[in-house]
Design a protein around this motif. Structure first.
Motif, PDB file in Angstrom:
ATOM      1  N   MET A   1       0.710  -1.083  -0.123  1.00 14.02           N
ATOM      2  CA  MET A   1      -0.045   0.045  -0.020  1.00 14.02           C
ATOM      3  C   MET A   1       1.006   1.133   0.122  1.00 14.02           C
ATOM      4  N   LEU A   2       0.427   2.243  -0.927  1.00 11.45           N
ATOM      5  CA  LEU A   2       1.284   3.482  -1.038  1.00 11.45           C
ATOM      6  C   LEU A   2       1.066   4.255   0.286  1.00 11.45           C
ATOM      7  N   LYS A   3       2.362   5.155   0.823  1.00 14.20           N
ATOM      8  CA  LYS A   3       2.034   5.960   1.584  1.00 14.20           C
ATOM      9  C   LYS A   3       1.309   7.158   1.279  1.00 14.20           C
ATOM     10  N   ARG A   4       0.400   7.760   2.226  1.00 14.86           N
ATOM     11  CA  ARG A   4      -0.188   8.759   1.711  1.00 14.86           C
ATOM     12  C   ARG A   4       0.276  10.080   2.250  1.00 14.86           C
ATOM     13  N   VAL A   5       0.114  11.211   1.439  1.00 15.72           N
ATOM     14  CA  VAL A   5       0.594  12.605   1.629  1.00 15.72           C
ATOM     15  C   VAL A   5      -0.388  13.400   1.561  1.00 15.72           C
ATOM     16  N   LEU A   6      -0.807  14.341   2.514  1.00 16.67           N
ATOM     17  CA  LEU A   6      -1.837  15.394   2.213  1.00 16.67           C
ATOM     18  C   LEU A   6      -1.054  16.585   2.147  1.00 16.67           C
ATOM     19  N   VAL A   7      -1.372  17.605   1.240  1.00 14.38           N
ATOM     20  CA  VAL A   7      -0.737  18.738   0.803  1.00 14.38           C
ATOM     21  C   VAL A   7      -1.850  19.974   0.787  1.00 14.38           C
ATOM     22  N   LEU A   8      -1.478  21.099   1.523  1.00 14.90           N
ATOM     23  CA  LEU A   8      -2.220  22.357   1.630  1.00 14.90           C
ATOM     24  C   LEU A   8      -1.193  23.384   1.197  1.00 14.90           C
ATOM     25  N   ASP A   9      -1.726  24.141   0.115  1.00 18.22           N
ATOM     26  CA  ASP A   9      -1.106  25.239  -0.548  1.00 18.22           C
ATOM     27  C   ASP A   9      -1.988  25.925  -1.331  1.00 18.22           C
ATOM     28  N   ASP A  10      -1.912  27.269  -1.206  1.00 20.09           N
ATOM     29  CA  ASP A  10      -2.872  27.963  -2.167  1.00 20.09           C
ATOM     30  C   ASP A  10      -2.419  28.503  -3.375  1.00 20.09           C
ATOM     31  N   ASN A  11      -1.327  27.912  -3.647  1.00 17.98           N
ATOM     32  CA  ASN A  11      -0.724  28.193  -5.091  1.00 17.98           C
ATOM     33  C   ASN A  11      -0.896  26.834  -5.996  1.00 17.98           C
ATOM     34  N   PHE A  27       3.919   7.994  -3.960  1.00 21.10           N
ATOM     35  CA  PHE A  27       3.121   8.334  -3.044  1.00 21.10           C
ATOM     36  C   PHE A  27       1.760   8.617  -3.387  1.00 21.10           C
ATOM     37  N   GLU A  28       0.748   8.231  -2.580  1.00 23.80           N
ATOM     38  CA  GLU A  28      -0.514   8.668  -2.813  1.00 23.80           C
ATOM     39  C   GLU A  28      -0.736  10.099  -2.267  1.00 23.80           C
ATOM     40  N   VAL A  29      -1.078  11.042  -3.123  1.00 25.46           N
ATOM     41  CA  VAL A  29      -1.181  12.438  -2.714  1.00 25.46           C
ATOM     42  C   VAL A  29      -2.326  13.053  -2.977  1.00 25.46           C
ATOM     43  N   LYS A  30      -3.017  13.644  -1.945  1.00 24.22           N
ATOM     44  CA  LYS A  30      -4.088  14.435  -2.046  1.00 24.22           C
ATOM     45  C   LYS A  30      -3.989  16.083  -1.618  1.00 24.22           C
ATOM     46  N   SER A  31      -4.611  16.794  -2.557  1.00 19.23           N
ATOM     47  CA  SER A  31      -4.103  18.108  -1.990  1.00 19.23           C
ATOM     48  C   SER A  31      -5.372  19.160  -2.147  1.00 19.23           C
ATOM     49  N   THR A  32      -5.177  20.323  -1.366  1.00 13.16           N
ATOM     50  CA  THR A  32      -6.386  21.064  -1.265  1.00 13.16           C
ATOM     51  C   THR A  32      -5.741  22.631  -1.342  1.00 13.16           C
ATOM     52  N   ALA A  33      -6.346  23.498  -1.698  1.00 14.93           N
ATOM     53  CA  ALA A  33      -5.930  25.045  -1.463  1.00 14.93           C
ATOM     54  C   ALA A  33      -6.810  25.714  -0.366  1.00 14.93           C
ATOM     55  N   ASP A  34      -7.605  24.958   0.044  1.00 11.78           N
ATOM     56  CA  ASP A  34      -8.443  25.297   1.400  1.00 11.78           C
ATOM     57  C   ASP A  34      -8.206  24.994   2.684  1.00 11.78           C
ATOM     58  N   SER A  35      -7.665  25.758   3.591  1.00  6.16           N
ATOM     59  CA  SER A  35      -7.202  25.229   5.003  1.00  6.16           C
ATOM     60  C   SER A  35      -8.170  24.785   5.854  1.00  6.16           C
ATOM     61  N   LYS A  37     -10.255  22.910   5.107  1.00 11.64           N
ATOM     62  CA  LYS A  37     -10.903  21.516   4.596  1.00 11.64           C
ATOM     63  C   LYS A  37      -9.664  20.314   5.173  1.00 11.64           C
ATOM     64  N   VAL A  38      -8.894  20.960   5.798  1.00 14.99           N
ATOM     65  CA  VAL A  38      -7.849  20.016   6.147  1.00 14.99           C
ATOM     66  C   VAL A  38      -8.102  18.995   7.233  1.00 14.99           C
ATOM     67  N   MET A  39      -8.699  19.465   8.071  1.00 14.50           N
ATOM     68  CA  MET A  39      -9.102  18.524   9.480  1.00 14.50           C
ATOM     69  C   MET A  39     -10.049  17.445   8.730  1.00 14.50           C
ATOM     70  N   SER A  40     -10.882  17.919   7.980  1.00 17.09           N
ATOM     71  CA  SER A  40     -11.728  16.870   7.291  1.00 17.09           C
ATOM     72  C   SER A  40     -11.119  15.962   6.469  1.00 17.09           C
ATOM     73  N   LEU A  41     -10.221  16.272   5.715  1.00 19.64           N
ATOM     74  CA  LEU A  41      -9.304  15.582   4.691  1.00 19.64           C
ATOM     75  C   LEU A  41      -8.557  14.616   5.596  1.00 19.64           C
ATOM     76  N   VAL A  42      -7.973  14.994   6.880  1.00 24.10           N
ATOM     77  CA  VAL A  42      -7.097  14.278   7.602  1.00 24.10           C
ATOM     78  C   VAL A  42      -7.915  13.087   7.965  1.00 24.10           C
ATOM     79  N   LYS A  43      -9.180  13.352   8.468  1.00 22.47           N
ATOM     80  CA  LYS A  43     -10.028  12.246   8.778  1.00 22.47           C
ATOM     81  C   LYS A  43     -10.438  11.252   7.692  1.00 22.47           C
ATOM     82  N   GLU A  44     -10.538  11.866   6.524  1.00 22.35           N
ATOM     83  CA  GLU A  44     -11.090  11.025   5.444  1.00 22.35           C
ATOM     84  C   GLU A  44     -10.167  10.149   4.746  1.00 22.35           C
ATOM     85  N   PHE A  45      -8.809  11.010   4.567  1.00 26.37           N
ATOM     86  CA  PHE A  45      -7.600  10.287   3.743  1.00 26.37           C
ATOM     87  C   PHE A  45      -6.762   9.329   4.497  1.00 26.37           C
TER      88      PHE A  45
END
Length: 119
Positions: A1-11, A27-35, A37-45
């Motif tokens: 299973m791939l390690k997962r990385v969550l990324v927040l940046d507005d650029n 790596f499995e990567v999920k990204s967002t520009a919206d700070s 949404k981070v906590m809900s993405l941490v729970k989900e991802f």
């Protein structure tokens, strides 16, 4: 299973480069520009590592890091903060992050820090 990385940046360009680089490194990567949404993405991802930009609209990356590190379920997840404010390293470390990457950053440094913290 791939390690997962969550990324927040507005650029979007930075999100694209980080996503492409880490995906290439398997790596499995999920990204967002919206700070906000981070906590809900941490729970989900359920990431193995989180990368936060220090200066984003809304809640800054340091404050998001504090939320993660004070949460009993997520406080063991390593957090890297991206920052263009190299004179504020002590202030940024006070948020509880595990590492800082200064912008502009070298992709090799990004990969090294991610690997150091995730394995």
């Amino acid at each position: 299973m791939l390690k997962r990385v969550l990324v927040l940046d507005d650029n979007q360009d930075i999100l694209d480069v980080v996503q492409e680089t880490l995906s290439y490194e398997k790596f499995e990567v999920k990204s967002t520009a919206d700070s906000n949404k981070v906590m809900s993405l941490v729970k989900e991802f359920e990431p193995d590592l989180i990368i936060l930009d220090y200066r984003v609209a809304g809640t800054n990356g340091g404050e998001v890091c504090q939320q993660i590190k004070s949460h009993p379920e997520f406080n063991n997840i390593p957090v890297i903060i991206f920052s263009a404010y190299i004179n504020h390293q002590d202030e940024i470390l006070a948020y509880g992050c595990d590492a800082i990457i200064n912008k502009p950053f070298d992709l090799a440094e990004l990969i090294d820090k991610v690997n150091d913290l995730i394995y």
